[in-house]
Design an enzyme around this catalytic site. Structure first.
Site, PDB file in Angstrom:
ATOM      1  N   SER A 145       0.855  -1.197   0.000  1.00  0.00           N
ATOM      2  CA  SER A 145       0.000   0.000   0.000  1.00  0.00           C
ATOM      3  C   SER A 145       0.889   1.244   0.000  1.00  0.00           C
ATOM      4  O   SER A 145       2.087   1.160   0.295  1.00  0.00           O
ATOM      5  CB  SER A 145      -0.854  -0.027   1.270  1.00  0.00           C
ATOM      6  OG  SER A 145      -1.447   1.226   1.515  1.00  0.00           O
ATOM      7  N   TYR A 158      -3.771  -1.042   9.852  1.00  0.00           N
ATOM      8  CA  TYR A 158      -3.553  -1.184   8.411  1.00  0.00           C
ATOM      9  C   TYR A 158      -2.146  -0.719   8.035  1.00  0.00           C
ATOM     10  O   TYR A 158      -1.409  -1.423   7.334  1.00  0.00           O
ATOM     11  CB  TYR A 158      -4.617  -0.372   7.658  1.00  0.00           C
ATOM     12  CG  TYR A 158      -4.598  -0.573   6.160  1.00  0.00           C
ATOM     13  CD1 TYR A 158      -5.185  -1.696   5.579  1.00  0.00           C
ATOM     14  CD2 TYR A 158      -3.989   0.355   5.318  1.00  0.00           C
ATOM     15  CE1 TYR A 158      -5.180  -1.886   4.204  1.00  0.00           C
ATOM     16  CE2 TYR A 158      -3.974   0.173   3.944  1.00  0.00           C
ATOM     17  CZ  TYR A 158      -4.576  -0.943   3.388  1.00  0.00           C
ATOM     18  OH  TYR A 158      -4.552  -1.122   2.027  1.00  0.00           O
TER      19      TYR A 158
HETATM   20  P1  NAD Z   1     -11.730  -5.156  -1.760  1.00  0.00           P
HETATM   21  O1  NAD Z   1     -12.356  -4.915  -0.441  1.00  0.00           O
HETATM   22  O2  NAD Z   1     -12.582  -5.140  -2.975  1.00  0.00           O
HETATM   23  O3  NAD Z   1     -10.951  -6.515  -1.774  1.00  0.00           O
HETATM   24  C1  NAD Z   1     -10.488  -7.177  -0.627  1.00  0.00           C
HETATM   25  C2  NAD Z   1     -10.530  -8.655  -0.915  1.00  0.00           C
HETATM   26  O4  NAD Z   1     -10.025  -9.357   0.217  1.00  0.00           O
HETATM   27  C3  NAD Z   1     -11.961  -9.141  -1.154  1.00  0.00           C
HETATM   28  O5  NAD Z   1     -11.960 -10.024  -2.238  1.00  0.00           O
HETATM   29  C4  NAD Z   1     -12.301  -9.876   0.123  1.00  0.00           C
HETATM   30  O6  NAD Z   1     -13.212 -10.927  -0.056  1.00  0.00           O
HETATM   31  C5  NAD Z   1     -10.920 -10.404   0.531  1.00  0.00           C
HETATM   32  N1  NAD Z   1     -10.876 -10.704   1.950  1.00  0.00           N
HETATM   33  C6  NAD Z   1     -10.893  -9.813   2.976  1.00  0.00           C
HETATM   34  N2  NAD Z   1     -10.901 -10.476   4.148  1.00  0.00           N
HETATM   35  C7  NAD Z   1     -10.894 -11.797   3.849  1.00  0.00           C
HETATM   36  C8  NAD Z   1     -10.917 -12.983   4.636  1.00  0.00           C
HETATM   37  N3  NAD Z   1     -10.973 -12.956   5.972  1.00  0.00           N
HETATM   38  N4  NAD Z   1     -10.903 -14.162   3.985  1.00  0.00           N
HETATM   39  C9  NAD Z   1     -10.888 -14.209   2.634  1.00  0.00           C
HETATM   40  N5  NAD Z   1     -10.864 -13.132   1.846  1.00  0.00           N
HETATM   41  C10 NAD Z   1     -10.866 -11.945   2.456  1.00  0.00           C
HETATM   42  O7  NAD Z   1     -10.603  -4.055  -1.871  1.00  0.00           O
HETATM   43  P2  NAD Z   1      -9.298  -3.974  -2.788  1.00  0.00           P
HETATM   44  O8  NAD Z   1      -8.956  -2.565  -2.859  1.00  0.00           O
HETATM   45  O9  NAD Z   1      -9.461  -4.748  -4.031  1.00  0.00           O
HETATM   46  O10 NAD Z   1      -8.202  -4.670  -1.858  1.00  0.00           O
HETATM   47  C11 NAD Z   1      -7.288  -5.636  -2.323  1.00  0.00           C
HETATM   48  C12 NAD Z   1      -5.946  -5.422  -1.660  1.00  0.00           C
HETATM   49  O11 NAD Z   1      -5.397  -4.187  -2.111  1.00  0.00           O
HETATM   50  C13 NAD Z   1      -6.006  -5.329  -0.135  1.00  0.00           C
HETATM   51  O12 NAD Z   1      -4.895  -5.983   0.428  1.00  0.00           O
HETATM   52  C14 NAD Z   1      -5.916  -3.833   0.103  1.00  0.00           C
HETATM   53  O13 NAD Z   1      -5.413  -3.537   1.366  1.00  0.00           O
HETATM   54  C15 NAD Z   1      -4.966  -3.452  -1.002  1.00  0.00           C
HETATM   55  N6  NAD Z   1      -4.924  -2.033  -1.359  1.00  0.00           N
HETATM   56  C16 NAD Z   1      -6.021  -1.399  -1.860  1.00  0.00           C
HETATM   57  C17 NAD Z   1      -5.926  -0.040  -2.188  1.00  0.00           C
HETATM   58  C18 NAD Z   1      -7.077   0.729  -2.740  1.00  0.00           C
HETATM   59  O14 NAD Z   1      -6.949   1.941  -2.905  1.00  0.00           O
HETATM   60  N7  NAD Z   1      -8.188   0.133  -3.079  1.00  0.00           N
HETATM   61  C19 NAD Z   1      -4.721   0.628  -2.011  1.00  0.00           C
HETATM   62  C20 NAD Z   1      -3.639  -0.054  -1.499  1.00  0.00           C
HETATM   63  C21 NAD Z   1      -3.756  -1.386  -1.173  1.00  0.00           C
END
Ligand code: NAD
Length: 253
Positions: A145, A158
């Site tokens: 991130s 986080y």
């Molecule tokens: P999102 O909420 O759509 O995706 C998160 C995913 O993690 C989902 O598919 C969810 O089902 C899965 N998940 C969460 N807890 C779980 C559990 N206990 N068991 C199984 N699956 C689980 O959001 P996203 O933005 O696609 O996030 C994906 C990754 O990217 C994450 O690690 C997030 O921290 C990271 N991220 C996102 C951003 C952003 O701006 N969206 C920025 C930096 C990092």
């Protein structure tokens, strides 16, 4: 030919959190590059499966709750049973909890650290054991991130987990490079997914954030697909322990 090095034809990839957001974008990218995808999901992976199979790719869903490390060995075993091997692991699943640090609860600390860091380590370990057994190396991509590089506000567990991901990625690269295992991370910037709904719905924060992104737009799940294909491919064989920002220029600002 150089483009052949980017092909994932014949490779098998595990992607956690494959059902939504960045995990879906990464799954589609890896599948389009030729990999068979074992997609770990919590609720329903139907949409990702339909998108991949429609375009002729291979997808196999594994239902698991990654809040604990209980399903780790089954994820590896089910993938090997189905596809015979594993070449790529993408640790994408993650959660976030927002609250002032002064009021932050132990529950919000533990749930985030367990999902975002502890389970990731044990998945890396289980995949690396399989890679070593196969004897041909492997690729691990952890999703970090901007808060691997910066402090942020109101997200203490986080930031700790994602800063931990960057350190863990470096450590594992140092230990496993000799086994031809590459451990890298992708640090997405501010992306349009469930993870950022609260930020995007807050008119003040949303305007502040967007005003600081040189690309002048939120990132899309498809923006991480190319970097993931690269790091999963043999084009990245000498890239190890690195966290690649995919952030529309945010960190350069
Ligand atoms: P999102 O909420 O759509 O995706 C998160 C995913 O993690 C989902 O598919 C969810 O089902 C899965 N998940 C969460 N807890 C779980 C559990 N206990 N068991 C199984 N699956 C689980 O959001 P996203 O933005 O696609 O996030 C994906 C990754 O990217 C994450 O690690 C997030 O921290 C990271 N991220 C996102 C951003 C952003 O701006 N969206 C920025 C930096 C990092």
């Amino acid at each position: 030919m150089i483009l052949d090095k980017f092909s994932l034809e014949g490779k098998v990839a595990i992607v956690t959190g494959s059902n939504t957001g960045l995990g879906q974008g990464i799954s589609l990218g890896l599948a389009e590059a030729g990999a068979a995808v074992a997609g770990v999901y919590r609720n329903d992976a139907g949409e990702t499966e339909a998108m991949i199979t429609k375009s002729g790719g291979r997808f196999f869903g594994i239902k698991a709750d990654l809040k604990s490390i209980a399903p780790v060995n089954d994820i590896i075993d089910n993938t090997v049973d189905k596809y015979g091997r594993i070449d790529i692991l993408v640790n994408n699943a993650g959660i976030i909890r927002r609250e002032d640090s002064i009021n932050f609860t132990e529950k919000d600390w533990d749930e985030v650290m367990d999902t975002n860091l502890k389970t990731v380590f044990f998945l890396c370990q289980a995949a690396a054991r399989q890679f070593i057994k196969q004897g041909e190396g492997g690729k691990i991509i952890n999703i970090a991130s901007m808060l691997s590089f910066q402090g942020g506000i109101r997200v203490p567990s986080y930031t700790s987990s994602k800063s931990g991901i960057m350190g863990l990625t470096r450590l594992l690269a140092c230990e496993w490079a000799k086994d031809k295992i590459n451990v890298n991370a992708i640090a997405p910037g501010y992306m349009e997914t469930n993870n950022t709904i609260n930020l995007r719905n807050d008119p003040v924060r949303s305007k502040e954030l967007l005003g600081r992104i040189p690309a002048d737009r939120w990132g899309q799940p498809s923006d991480v697909a190319g970097p993931a294909v690269f790091l999963a491919s043999s084009a990245a064989d000498y890239v190890n322990g690195y966290t690649l920002a995919v952030d529309g220029g945010w960190l350069a600002r």
